[in-house]
Design a protein around this motif. Structure first.
Motif, PDB file in Angstrom:
ATOM      1  N   SER A 193      -4.491 -10.082   5.477  1.00  0.00           N
ATOM      2  CA  SER A 193      -5.612  -9.854   6.627  1.00  0.00           C
ATOM      3  C   SER A 193      -6.619  -8.575   6.344  1.00  0.00           C
ATOM      4  N   GLY A 194      -6.081  -7.738   5.456  1.00  0.00           N
ATOM      5  CA  GLY A 194      -6.762  -6.465   4.959  1.00  0.00           C
ATOM      6  C   GLY A 194      -6.728  -5.486   6.038  1.00  0.00           C
ATOM      7  N   LEU A 195      -6.089  -5.753   7.147  1.00  0.00           N
ATOM      8  CA  LEU A 195      -5.559  -4.627   7.970  1.00  0.00           C
ATOM      9  C   LEU A 195      -4.654  -3.399   7.429  1.00  0.00           C
ATOM     10  N   LEU A 196      -4.075  -3.847   6.501  1.00  0.00           N
ATOM     11  CA  LEU A 196      -3.021  -2.830   6.073  1.00  0.00           C
ATOM     12  C   LEU A 196      -3.657  -1.805   4.905  1.00  0.00           C
ATOM     13  N   ASN A 197      -4.872  -2.180   4.443  1.00  0.00           N
ATOM     14  CA  ASN A 197      -5.790  -1.488   3.344  1.00  0.00           C
ATOM     15  C   ASN A 197      -5.548   0.179   3.911  1.00  0.00           C
ATOM     16  N   GLY A 198      -5.202   0.994   3.085  1.00  0.00           N
ATOM     17  CA  GLY A 198      -5.090   2.409   3.298  1.00  0.00           C
ATOM     18  C   GLY A 198      -4.008   2.729   4.375  1.00  0.00           C
ATOM     19  N   LYS A 199      -3.221   1.943   4.443  1.00  0.00           N
ATOM     20  CA  LYS A 199      -2.107   2.063   5.489  1.00  0.00           C
ATOM     21  C   LYS A 199      -0.784   2.075   4.705  1.00  0.00           C
ATOM     22  N   ILE A 200       0.199   2.833   5.384  1.00  0.00           N
ATOM     23  CA  ILE A 200       1.780   2.357   4.898  1.00  0.00           C
ATOM     24  C   ILE A 200       2.174   1.300   5.116  1.00  0.00           C
ATOM     25  N   ALA A 201       3.116   0.818   4.513  1.00  0.00           N
ATOM     26  CA  ALA A 201       3.787  -0.560   4.678  1.00  0.00           C
ATOM     27  C   ALA A 201       4.829  -0.763   3.842  1.00  0.00           C
ATOM     28  N   THR A 202       5.796  -1.646   4.077  1.00  0.00           N
ATOM     29  CA  THR A 202       7.177  -1.864   3.291  1.00  0.00           C
ATOM     30  C   THR A 202       7.421  -3.386   3.335  1.00  0.00           C
ATOM     31  N   THR A 203       8.109  -3.971   2.691  1.00  0.00           N
ATOM     32  CA  THR A 203       8.406  -5.288   2.528  1.00  0.00           C
ATOM     33  C   THR A 203       9.884  -5.342   1.813  1.00  0.00           C
ATOM     34  N   HIS A 204      10.402  -6.615   1.565  1.00  0.00           N
ATOM     35  CA  HIS A 204      11.599  -6.831   0.767  1.00  0.00           C
ATOM     36  C   HIS A 204      11.267  -6.178  -0.511  1.00  0.00           C
ATOM     37  N   VAL A 205      12.649  -5.294  -0.998  1.00  0.00           N
ATOM     38  CA  VAL A 205      12.522  -4.588  -2.173  1.00  0.00           C
ATOM     39  C   VAL A 205      12.065  -5.480  -3.308  1.00  0.00           C
ATOM     40  N   ASP A 206      12.749  -6.672  -3.359  1.00  0.00           N
ATOM     41  CA  ASP A 206      12.492  -7.643  -4.441  1.00  0.00           C
ATOM     42  C   ASP A 206      11.163  -8.442  -4.399  1.00  0.00           C
TER      43      ASP A 206
ATOM     44  N   ASP B  74       2.222   2.517  11.061  1.00  0.00           N
ATOM     45  CA  ASP B  74       1.023   3.258  10.953  1.00  0.00           C
ATOM     46  C   ASP B  74      -0.134   2.852  11.661  1.00  0.00           C
ATOM     47  N   ASP B  75      -0.325   3.557  12.845  1.00  0.00           N
ATOM     48  CA  ASP B  75      -1.349   2.979  13.834  1.00  0.00           C
ATOM     49  C   ASP B  75      -0.776   1.989  14.550  1.00  0.00           C
ATOM     50  N   ARG B  76      -1.343   0.876  14.650  1.00  0.00           N
ATOM     51  CA  ARG B  76      -0.660  -0.187  15.472  1.00  0.00           C
ATOM     52  C   ARG B  76      -0.071  -1.229  14.624  1.00  0.00           C
ATOM     53  N   LEU B  77       0.378  -0.796  13.438  1.00  0.00           N
ATOM     54  CA  LEU B  77       0.823  -1.954  12.492  1.00  0.00           C
ATOM     55  C   LEU B  77       2.370  -1.589  12.063  1.00  0.00           C
ATOM     56  N   TYR B  78       3.203  -2.506  12.237  1.00  0.00           N
ATOM     57  CA  TYR B  78       4.679  -2.314  12.129  1.00  0.00           C
ATOM     58  C   TYR B  78       4.964  -3.235  10.741  1.00  0.00           C
ATOM     59  N   THR B  79       5.926  -2.697   9.941  1.00  0.00           N
ATOM     60  CA  THR B  79       6.255  -3.677   8.880  1.00  0.00           C
ATOM     61  C   THR B  79       7.902  -3.200   8.743  1.00  0.00           C
TER      62      THR B  79
END
Length: 322
Positions: free
Chosen positions: A121-134, A157-162
């Motif tokens: 979506s592009g909303l995470l650009n410049g923001k921190i995030a995580t996902t499955h390690v693999d 990060d702001d209103r975005l959660y992962t």
């Protein structure tokens, strides 16, 4: 009352949705038992195409994503597909609606590989995030502008959660319960679902799975040399010196294909070998260190802890097959 939207994307993983329903419904049950208003209204969201085929799922009426309104947060479950590119293409039509909801003030969150849809979506650009390690290498290559924190269990990060992989979904849910209902309720939920509230790191669950689905012959040769000789070579230069190309060209192509440099590949190969020995043998620590290609125990422990998130001894205690 907080309005929680669970988006039933194409190829969504049922476990993610079921976990969210269990947690939010349990919070509501606690409130009802104490004659308090329910904290959450749970809404299952889907594309119009999906609703045309069935108007309900998991005991809930389905609401079109484009008709979603007044949501506190919309949560995106993990995906079942291993072909992430195909899955993202199948869900591409929903992205404008997710972006529109975010722009209206709705928070967005993802479980595990659901972060790929947020990334697209592009909303995470410049923001921190995580996902499955693999899935982290694939995510980093697909969305280089995202500040990926693969060791983290949950990010905000702001209103975005992962959240990270699999059971890390419960940590994001616990985080939201804490945020919306307070610490006392979060503790009650943690006890009911046996969630370790203090786990912030997921690095030790990772398995080094380098990409080999490519046609670059030089990179394939370098990978084979590293994997066959990681325990003997003193430097990466020794391993790639016979490859008919300049070091600069090999490093450039290697990182482009695998997402990491040859030195990092050697390091991760050695750490993965050490992890397997810690899990499956009773070898002394010095034996494991030397078998993994390290000559300096202090350096090994430093690299291991940085990569895995715990000491070799802690890893053995946690994962050894007894």
């Amino acid at each position: 009352m907080k309005k929680i939207g669970l988006f039933l994307s194409k190829d969504y993983k049922l476990l993610s949705v079921a976990a969210a329903l269990e947690v939010f419904e349990t919070v509501n049950k606690f409130a009802i038992a104490e004659k308090q208003p329910k904290p959450f209204e749970i809404v299952l969201l889907a594309s119009e195409e999906a609703i045309a085929q069935s108007k309900e799922a998991l005991g809930y009426q389905l609401t079109s994503l484009k008709d979603a309104s007044s949501m506190q947060i919309i949560l995106i479950p993990a995906f079942t597909s291993e072909d992430m590119q195909a899955t993202l293409m199948a869900n591409m039509n929903c992205i404008p609606y997710l972006v529109a909801q975010y722009q209206k003030g709705t928070c967005l969150g993802s479980f595990c590989t659901g972060a790929f849809l947020l990334g697209a979506s592009g909303l995470l650009n410049g923001k921190i995030a995580t996902t499955h390690v693999d899935a982290s290498n694939g995510f980093a290559n697909a969305f280089p502008q995202v500040k990926l924190k693969v060791d983290k269990t949950v990010t905000q990060d702001d209103r975005l959660y992962t959240s990270g992989g699999a059971t890390s979904s419960f940590h994001l849910l616990l985080h939201l319960v804490h945020e919306y209902c307070g610490r006392e309720m979060a503790i009650r939920i943690a006890k009911v679902f046996a969630i370790d509230m203090d786990r912030e790191n997921q690095s030790y669950f990772s398995t080094f799975q380098p990409s080999k689905d490519h046609t670059d012959e030089l990179v394939a040769i370098a990978q084979s040399k590293i994997e066959a000789n990681y325990h003997d070579a003193a430097t990466i230069e020794e391993l790639i010196k016979d490859i008919p190309s300049s070091r600069r060209n090999i490093v450039r192509r290697f990182k482009q294909i695998t997402g990491i440099t040859p030195i990092e590949y050697l390091q991760q190969t050695r750490i993965e070998a050490a992890k397997k020995l810690l899990e499956k043998t009773n070898q002394q620590m010095n034996e494991i260190i030397y078998s993994s290609g390290y000559n300096d125990p202090k350096a090994f422990r430093k690299v291991f802890k940085k990569s895995v998130g715990m000491t070799p001894t802690q890893y053995r205690e946690k994962f050894q097959v007894r």
